[in-house]
Scaffold this active site. Structure first.
Site, short mmCIF file in Angstrom:
data_model
loop_
_atom_site.label_atom_id
_atom_site.label_comp_id
_atom_site.label_asym_id
_atom_site.label_seq_id
_atom_site.Cartn_x
_atom_site.Cartn_y
_atom_site.Cartn_z
NE ARG A 170 21.26 36.00 43.59
CZ ARG A 170 22.52 35.61 43.42
NH1 ARG A 170 22.81 34.34 43.23
NH2 ARG A 170 23.51 36.50 43.44
CD GLU B 181 21.35 31.17 49.22
OE1 GLU B 181 22.46 31.70 49.41
OE2 GLU B 181 20.96 30.77 48.12
CG HIS C 267 24.80 30.39 46.87
ND1 HIS C 267 24.00 31.48 47.09
CD2 HIS C 267 25.37 30.62 45.66
CE1 HIS C 267 24.09 32.33 46.09
NE2 HIS C 267 24.93 31.83 45.19
C1 DGY Z 1 26.74 35.37 42.24
O1 DGY Z 1 27.86 35.72 41.89
O2 DGY Z 1 25.76 36.09 42.16
C2 DGY Z 1 26.62 33.99 42.74
O3 DGY Z 1 25.40 33.67 43.22
C3 DGY Z 1 27.71 33.62 43.67
O4 DGY Z 1 27.93 32.27 43.37
#
Ligand code: DGY
Length: 321
Positions: A240, A269, A287
């Site tokens: 994150r 994002e 991502h």
């Molecule tokens: C999630 O599943 O939280 C991811 O960031 C998606 O790739």
């Protein structure tokens, strides 16, 4: 007696297999592209039983307030769920399901790819080549850092961190980790556990962030912690964006204290901090951590399984507590 399929609100684009299954098992109401979430909920939520969203959809208390009393479950197409207001949903009696486990391999391998690409200056090299500026192979050209045989520090030793540790071991890396709690020996697999940031960071020639987002980890990688990394450290983040204080990392990339970083996730994002775009020693990806067909299909099945289970009065394994 023929029972009506439950109504599912879908607020994001989904893989074909997930769309097909959703259409088979639910009456689907889909948010049209370009319509904002709140207007969609205001116009389409009445009488719905479930909602399927993604981390790109912020379900805050105001959005929860727009959900009808018939709505019993929210599924998020992600393992992370800091984009939804868990307390508000639970208070409204709405269960939450997510997609844990099925994305560990894809996200772990992508984290390693980011580390490698950053350490070996792959993006910089590609930019030079595409710009027609490659002058040919040279013994002194574009020297990076070899990560095989180095220490890998993993911040957050959940399923993704443990999978990454297994891959890294095969590359001869020594694994160090920082986690809320020490893992049992069968999961730890000889990785070195650190009960404090100082010794963990000092050992982390390569640092992979694999922890969840949210308040507890916000800006964990700040200037003070970056200063404790060995000079020339390489960093990868496919977890994150909120884990990193971007200004502090940019400063360390500019001085070279952090030699390079691979970043797949960002706080706002799809916006990416301008300062990263100007740096050659950063690999930037949009991502992509879990973005394989296999993984996204598995995530789709898991989240639909969870939604159906809640609607059937069962307790699914992917229920967010
Ligand atoms: C999630 O599943 O939280 C991811 O960031 C998606 O790739």
């Amino acid at each position: 007696m023929i029972t009506k399929p439950p109504t599912l609100l879908i607020t994001c684009a989904l893989p074909d297999a997930t769309n097909t299954r959703a259409a088979r098992e639910f009456t689907v109401r889909r948010k049209p592209q370009g319509v904002d979430l709140r207007s969609f909920l205001a116009s389409a939520a009445a009488g719905a039983d479930a909602i399927l969203c993604s981390p790109a959809n912020r379900i805050d208390a105001a959005s929860v307030g727009k959900l009808p009393p018939t709505l019993r479950v929210l599924g998020t197409f992600s393992v992370g769920y800091e984009h939804v207001d868990v307390a508000a949903l639970h208070q409204a009696g709405i269960a939450i399901v997510n997609t844990p486990g099925v994305l560990s391999a894809a996200t772990a391998e992508f984290t390693l790819l980011l580390l490698l690409a950053a350490a070996r200056r792959a993006s910089e090299g590609e930019r030079i080549l595409r710009a027609g500026k490659w002058a040919g192979w040279s013994p002194a050209g574009a020297l990076g850092t070899q990560i095989s045989g180095k220490n890998l520090g993993i911040f957050g030793m959940g399923r993704i961190g443990q999978t990454l540790a297994g891959i890294a071991r095969a590359m001869g890396m020594a694994v160090h980790y920082r986690n809320r709690a020490r893992l049992p020996p069968n999961l730890e697999q000889n990785a070195t556990y650190h009960d404090n940031d100082a010794s963990f960071l000092a050992a982390s020639q390569c640092l992979a962030l694999c922890a969840p987002g949210g308040d507890a980890t916000r800006h964990w990688l700040n200037a003070a912690r970056i200063a404790r990394l060995p000079a020339g450290a390489i960093i990868a983040n496919a977890a994150r964006g909120s884990l990193i204080d971007d200004a502090a990392l940019v400063a360390a990339l500019q001085t070279g204290h952090v030699a390079a970083a691979g970043l797949d996730v960002f706080v706002a994002e799809p916006a990416v901090p301008e300062a990263y775009l100007a740096l050659e020693n950063v690999v930037l990806t949009p991502h992509l951590g879990s973005a394989t067909a296999e993984t996204r299909n598995a995530m789709g099945h898991l989240v639909l399984d969870g939604i159906s289970a809640v609607l059937a009065g069962e307790v699914p394994s992917n229920l967010v507590g």
